[in-house]
Design a protein around this motif. Structure first.
Motif, PDB file in Angstrom:
ATOM      1  N   ALA A 117       0.827  -1.208   0.000  1.00 47.77           N
ATOM      2  CA  ALA A 117       0.000   0.000   0.000  1.00 47.77           C
ATOM      3  C   ALA A 117       0.858   1.254   0.000  1.00 47.77           C
ATOM      4  CB  ALA A 117      -0.933  -0.006   1.206  1.00 47.77           C
ATOM      5  N   ASN A 118       0.458   2.213  -0.806  1.00 49.19           N
ATOM      6  CA  ASN A 118       1.141   3.500  -0.884  1.00 49.19           C
ATOM      7  C   ASN A 118       0.372   4.516  -0.045  1.00 49.19           C
ATOM      8  OD1 ASN A 118       2.761   5.634  -1.673  1.00 49.19           O
ATOM      9  ND2 ASN A 118       1.689   5.937  -3.611  1.00 49.19           N
ATOM     10  N   ASP A 119       1.085   5.243   0.796  1.00 53.27           N
ATOM     11  CA  ASP A 119       0.476   6.337   1.554  1.00 53.27           C
ATOM     12  C   ASP A 119       0.256   7.493   0.586  1.00 53.27           C
ATOM     13  OD1 ASP A 119      -0.239   8.375   3.209  1.00 53.27           O
ATOM     14  OD2 ASP A 119       1.538   8.312   4.472  1.00 53.27           O
ATOM     15  N   ASN A 125     -11.661   8.694   5.564  1.00 47.91           N
ATOM     16  CA  ASN A 125     -12.489   7.526   5.877  1.00 47.91           C
ATOM     17  C   ASN A 125     -11.937   6.303   5.146  1.00 47.91           C
ATOM     18  OD1 ASN A 125     -13.928   7.266   3.151  1.00 47.91           O
ATOM     19  ND2 ASN A 125     -14.425   9.375   3.724  1.00 47.91           N
ATOM     20  N   PRO A 126     -12.242   5.106   5.625  1.00 50.79           N
ATOM     21  CA  PRO A 126     -11.682   3.899   5.010  1.00 50.79           C
ATOM     22  C   PRO A 126     -12.227   3.629   3.612  1.00 50.79           C
ATOM     23  CG  PRO A 126     -13.253   3.318   6.739  1.00 50.79           C
ATOM     24  CD  PRO A 126     -13.039   4.797   6.835  1.00 50.79           C
ATOM     25  N   GLU A 127     -13.435   4.089   3.332  1.00 45.78           N
ATOM     26  CA  GLU A 127     -14.008   3.866   1.998  1.00 45.78           C
ATOM     27  C   GLU A 127     -13.120   4.535   0.932  1.00 45.78           C
ATOM     28  OE1 GLU A 127     -16.822   3.144   5.074  1.00 45.78           O
ATOM     29  OE2 GLU A 127     -15.824   5.050   4.607  1.00 45.78           O
ATOM     30  N   PHE A 130      -9.741   2.581   0.624  1.00 42.44           N
ATOM     31  CA  PHE A 130      -9.769   1.330  -0.128  1.00 42.44           C
ATOM     32  C   PHE A 130      -9.976   1.564  -1.622  1.00 42.44           C
ATOM     33  CE2 PHE A 130     -11.055  -0.800   4.025  1.00 42.44           C
ATOM     34  CZ  PHE A 130      -9.787  -1.355   4.212  1.00 42.44           C
ATOM     35  N   GLN A 131     -10.511   2.728  -1.991  1.00 44.79           N
ATOM     36  CA  GLN A 131     -10.600   3.054  -3.412  1.00 44.79           C
ATOM     37  C   GLN A 131      -9.206   3.177  -4.024  1.00 44.79           C
ATOM     38  OE1 GLN A 131     -12.989   6.568  -3.933  1.00 44.79           O
ATOM     39  NE2 GLN A 131     -14.848   5.603  -3.164  1.00 44.79           N
ATOM     40  N   PHE A 132      -8.263   3.693  -3.244  1.00 43.82           N
ATOM     41  CA  PHE A 132      -6.891   3.842  -3.723  1.00 43.82           C
ATOM     42  C   PHE A 132      -6.094   2.546  -3.578  1.00 43.82           C
ATOM     43  CE2 PHE A 132      -8.027   8.270  -3.123  1.00 43.82           C
ATOM     44  CZ  PHE A 132      -7.331   8.932  -4.126  1.00 43.82           C
ATOM     45  N   GLY A 442      -2.253   4.104  -5.601  1.00 49.81           N
ATOM     46  CA  GLY A 442      -2.573   3.519  -4.311  1.00 49.81           C
ATOM     47  C   GLY A 442      -1.669   2.419  -3.825  1.00 49.81           C
ATOM     48  N   SER A 443      -0.861   1.802  -4.710  1.00 54.41           N
ATOM     49  CA  SER A 443      -0.042   0.684  -4.244  1.00 54.41           C
ATOM     50  C   SER A 443       1.134   0.480  -5.186  1.00 54.41           C
ATOM     51  CB  SER A 443      -0.864  -0.599  -4.153  1.00 54.41           C
ATOM     52  OG  SER A 443      -1.354  -0.977  -5.432  1.00 54.41           O
ATOM     53  N   TYR A 444       2.163  -0.135  -4.654  1.00 55.10           N
ATOM     54  CA  TYR A 444       3.349  -0.421  -5.447  1.00 55.10           C
ATOM     55  C   TYR A 444       3.162  -1.702  -6.248  1.00 55.10           C
ATOM     56  CZ  TYR A 444       5.660   3.249  -2.842  1.00 55.10           C
ATOM     57  OH  TYR A 444       5.991   4.461  -2.306  1.00 55.10           O
ATOM     58  N   THR A 445       3.884  -1.772  -7.362  1.00 52.57           N
ATOM     59  CA  THR A 445       3.831  -2.943  -8.229  1.00 52.57           C
ATOM     60  C   THR A 445       5.019  -3.841  -7.917  1.00 52.57           C
ATOM     61  OG1 THR A 445       2.724  -1.687  -9.978  1.00 52.57           O
ATOM     62  CG2 THR A 445       3.824  -3.744 -10.625  1.00 52.57           C
ATOM     63  N   ILE A 446       4.733  -5.010  -7.343  1.00 52.21           N
ATOM     64  CA  ILE A 446       5.779  -5.973  -6.983  1.00 52.21           C
ATOM     65  C   ILE A 446       5.340  -7.325  -7.539  1.00 52.21           C
ATOM     66  CG2 ILE A 446       7.072  -7.052  -5.105  1.00 52.21           C
ATOM     67  CD1 ILE A 446       6.254  -4.609  -3.370  1.00 52.21           C
ATOM     68  N   THR A 447       6.085  -7.835  -8.483  1.00 55.30           N
ATOM     69  CA  THR A 447       5.666  -9.066  -9.156  1.00 55.30           C
ATOM     70  C   THR A 447       6.141 -10.318  -8.425  1.00 55.30           C
ATOM     71  OG1 THR A 447       7.628  -8.909 -10.569  1.00 55.30           O
ATOM     72  CG2 THR A 447       5.589  -7.955 -11.422  1.00 55.30           C
ATOM     73  N   ASP A 448       7.202 -10.222  -7.651  1.00 56.36           N
ATOM     74  CA  ASP A 448       7.727 -11.378  -6.923  1.00 56.36           C
ATOM     75  C   ASP A 448       7.053 -11.443  -5.557  1.00 56.36           C
ATOM     76  OD1 ASP A 448       9.132 -13.347  -5.618  1.00 56.36           O
ATOM     77  OD2 ASP A 448      11.117 -12.594  -6.160  1.00 56.36           O
TER      78      ASP A 448
END
Length: 830
Positions: A117-119, A125-127, A130-132, A442-448
């Motif tokens: 997850a990316n800050d 709010n959590p809604e 979670f969209q990100f 919203g999040s990093y791309t990690i394939t491994d």
């Protein structure tokens, strides 16, 4: 004894986890505590949203008093916050905070983990969160952490009901609750099961709190006193917690040491109900594994017989314990602890034997294909039967030191071995693994999958010492670090850097072209190996004219640099933008990475390799005034951005503010959090107010309210307060309260279009409770919330003007947002 070996090594590097520091010294008390931990088999995972959310008093008490294996899972790396000690933002700030967490864990004894997850910034709010984040993906990461760590107990910092405030906080609690069940369910995230097995954690608790005016504790909750004094360490856990938390320097979270009783409260959320303690009825000794009572007794005896004045007397006991654990059968319940306890014993053995092993390189950075000199040192400083049989590199079948040349070491004398290693041309760079690929907001791309959760890359290169201690064979791994001696700081170790042959950096984060002007752009090319020859080129665009010299470079020595200057101009005066990418052609290959270095004393030096791109923005910005004074704050790139508009910018140090006349400056700007970080600004208050009264304009960018206190009324000429109000939606509608005010009309007419393309947020720490002399110009709000009008505040005072703004110019200007430049120019020109 000095041996020299010339080895030709091909070592393919794959980043895996944290940079292992060189061997850490342990006192006699540390050894006793480590032996106590050998007999403890409990584990607990603490879960929260950000760096600094963790309860360091509790983590320290669980790890060092109860001796549990204790981990902290931070859902994010803190990428979206603000920075008190420098100008790093976004990914670079996340790397700083990652390393601050690791330094904190060194102090309190915990381990550190993350999700993808990316800050992305403050969320209400959590809604929205979670969209990100993509809830299912990050939930899978939390499940992955649980299945790997296998905690007996999980503790979350925040509740699911919102009392934690920040949307990320609430989201972290929701993820913890759902992952508690999902980790035990083989139908959830089945792809993970090729590496791990489902894990049933016994209980989940919420560590309730009383801070920020919110008290969620109650007398009927489970309680733990974490204010215990540990005589072995010579500190209480309030003192240890202070030292740990004070590593969060980028957030300004240095804290006082506390002593005495401190009660932590816990509300049970899931699992078998308990009354007195989170670990009630959980066996946390070797008794949890069948037929290991002998091991429990052996460790207890080793503790009793440990002699701090003769630590080598423990070698025999430790070797026997090691052998007994190694002989345990292989199954899931045993392997959970077997490998972990063997590593603990190995570390203790090295220390009680008085051994020192290290491997270090001649230089801090290498490029693919370089020849590297690595020095390995082995020394036995106590009278013990120890010798090194060979030194090699992990992962490769390298030639070993001939056994006939390896003899028992001479007491307290260094055995030094020098290796020559040829690095392959295909060597992977040691860039932070989560930054190797482009990623959504919203999040990093990690394939491994196996990388997910790890704090940092594994060491670039490692040396393995095959040694004998008391007649037993051990493989001791040490990272190859860069070792140097600074005349002020003394001996330093830093991670080894594997870099491309060369990098190219633009001199600015963005280039602003005012009304189609031509600009000079500078590229800095730096060699990371010897004899780098090539040519610089750019991606093409029909809307821009790029003129440069040949672009050729010839760098003979590692570390050598060359500047290449080119002229760029938009073809037409219409607003347009281009992401200009630089590329280096070297030996028929293209390299297009820039490097950002992060160097602070409290963390290991870091770097980020990213695409060598820069934003070109052609925008219609009218300016008149020329001389600007800038008072640096906590660190931003606003001054550099103002230079882009053609202003003459002078940094106003405390000395200049004290000794020079200010009437030479048409406008003075304070950097972000200047009043939080520079106590002397209060000394200059009267002079700044006189400057305004005599006709100057003072622009104050945002400050936080947590460090200003009673001084809040002494920023502007009239009192106002700073709140925690903010608008996090960068697309939020902006309404003009006083649409005809000169700031919105001259010299640039500000319209709705000027608030398009903003990044991360509209603004933070808005003004409130202000004197009637102030005029608010803008109104905005996040969805479902009341309008806020404290983002831009102005007042006339004498012949001049004062402006306070919480608008996020410190993000928008370096990002090249055209409307932010137009509005900021109007503030300067007012």
């Amino acid at each position: 004894m000095k041996q020299i070996l010339l080895l030709l090594a091909i070592y393919i590097l794959l980043p895996k986890h944290i940079f292992a520091q060189v061997q850490q010294p342990m006192s006699a008390a540390d050894i006793q505590l480590a032996m106590k931990k050998l007999n403890t088999l409990g584990s607990v995972l603490y879960i929260a949203a950000h760096p600094d959310d963790e309860n360091t008093r509790l983590i320290g008490c669980l790890a060092k008093e109860r001796c549990y294996r204790t981990g902290y899972l931070s859902i994010t790396r803190g990428d979206g916050g603000q920075n008190l000690i420098g100008s790093e933002q976004g990914e670079a700030l996340g790397l700083v905070r990652t390393n601050e967490l690791l330094q904190a864990r060194k102090i309190d004894g915990g381990e550190q983990f993350f999700t993808r997850a990316n800050d992305f910034g403050y969320s209400k709010n959590p809604e929205e969160t979670f969209q990100f984040w993509d809830k299912e993906k990050i939930l899978g990461d939390v499940v992955w952490a649980i299945r790997n760590f296998k905690p007996d107990v999980i503790i979350c910092r925040f509740p699911t009901t919102g009392e934690g405030g920040h949307g990320h906080h609430t989201a972290s609690a929701i993820l913890a609750e759902e992952a508690f069940d999902a980790a035990a369910d083989p139908s959830r995230f089945p792809k993970q099961l090729q590496f791990v097995k489902p894990w049933k954690t016994q209980r989940l608790f919420w560590n309730t709190f009383n801070f920020g005016g919110t008290n969620t504790t109650s007398p009927d909750q489970i309680k733990i006193d974490v204010g215990i004094y540990n005589p072995l360490i010579g500190k209480g856990y309030g003192e240890i917690a202070s030292e740990s938390r004070s590593m969060h320097k980028s957030q300004g979270f240095g804290s006082a040491r506390t002593r005495g009783t401190m009660i932590e409260y816990f509300k049970q959320l899931k699992g078998e109900k308990v009354i007195n303690d989170p670990f009630e009825n959980i066996t946390t000794t070797w008794k949890r594994i069948d037929e290991t009572g002998k091991i429990q007794s052996m460790i207890s005896n080793a503790q009793k017989q440990y002699d701090p004045f003769s630590p080598v007397s423990s070698i025999k006991n430790l070797n026997e314990i090691y052998d007994a654990i190694k002989l345990l059968p292989d199954n899931d319940s045993i392997n959970r602890w077997k490998e972990f306890k063997l590593k603990e014993i190995e570390n203790i053995l090295v220390i009680v034997s008085g051994l020192w092993m290290e491997a270090y390189s001649e230089f801090n950075m290498y490029g693919p294909g370089d020849s590297m000199k690595m020095t390995s040192i082995f020394i036995s400083r106590l009278s013990v039967d120890a010798k090194v049989n060979s030194i090699t590199f992990l992962g490769r079948n390298l030639s070993k030191i001939p056994p006939t040349q390896m003899v028992p070491v001479v007491l307290n004398q260094n055995d030094t071995f020098v290796f020559r290693v040829k690095l392959p041309d295909t060597l992977n760079t040691s860039n932070p693994y989560w930054l190797n690929a482009q990623h959504p907001e919203g999040s990093y791309t990690i394939t491994d999958l196996k990388l997910i959760g790890k704090p940092l890359n594994e060491e670039a290169l490692k040396a393995k010492f095959f040694c004998e201690i008391g007649g037993h064979n051990y493989e001791i791994v040490r990272p190859v670090a860069f070792k140097s001696t600074d005349p002020v700081k003394g001996e330093l170790y830093q991670p080894l850097e594997i870099l491309p042959p060369a990098t190219v950096n633009f001199s600015e984060k963005a280039y602003i072209f005012n009304n189609g002007e031509e600009k000079q752009i500078t590229c800095l090319i730096k060699a990371n190996k010897n004899n780098v020859v090539g040519k610089l080129s750019f991606n093409n665009s029909e809307d821009w004219i790029i003129t440069s010299s040949s672009g050729e470079f010839n760098l003979k020595n590692k570390g050598e640099e060359q500047l290449i200057i080119c002229l760029i101009k938009p073809k037409n005066p219409d607003n347009s933008a281009l992401n200009l990418q630089a590329s280096l052609a070297i030996n028929n290959k293209k390299y297009s990475k820039s490097i950002v270095r992060i160097e602070y004393d409290h963390i290991p030096h870091q770097f980020i390799l990213s695409d060598a791109t820069v934003k070109l923005v052609n925008v219609d910005v009218k300016t008149v005034k020329k001389k600007i004074g800038y008072i640096e704050g906590a660190g931003d790139n606003v001054a550099e951005s103002v230079l882009q508009l053609g202003y003459d910018v002078t940094e106003l140090t405390d000395e200049k503010l004290t000794n020079e006349s200010l009437d030479q400056y048409q406008t003075i700007i304070t950097g972000i959090r200047a009043y939080n970080t520079k106590d002397r600004l209060q000394f200059h208050y009267d002079k700044l107010m006189k400057y305004i009264a005599d006709g100057g304009t003072l622009i104050v960018q945002y400050n936080t309210n947590n460090r200003i206190g009673p001084l809040s009324a002494k920023i502007g000429p009239y009192p106002f307060s700073i709140s925690r109000d903010r608008v996090t939606d960068e697309h939020a509608k902006v309404n003009f309260i006083n649409g005809n005010h000169k700031i919105l009309k001259s010299p640039n007419v500000i319209t709705d279009n000027d608030f398009s393309g903003w990044v991360q947020e509209r603004g933070i720490y808005f003004s409130t409770e202000r004197d009637s002399n102030y005029t608010a110009l803008l109104e905005m709000n996040d969805p479902g919330e009341k309008p806020l009008n404290g983002s831009l505040l102005v007042t006339d005072y004498g012949k001049g003007h004062f402006i306070y703004t919480g608008l996020a110019f410190f993000r928008e200007l370096p990002a090249g947002v055209p409307g932010a430049y137009r509005l900021f120019a109007n503030l300067i020109e007012y």
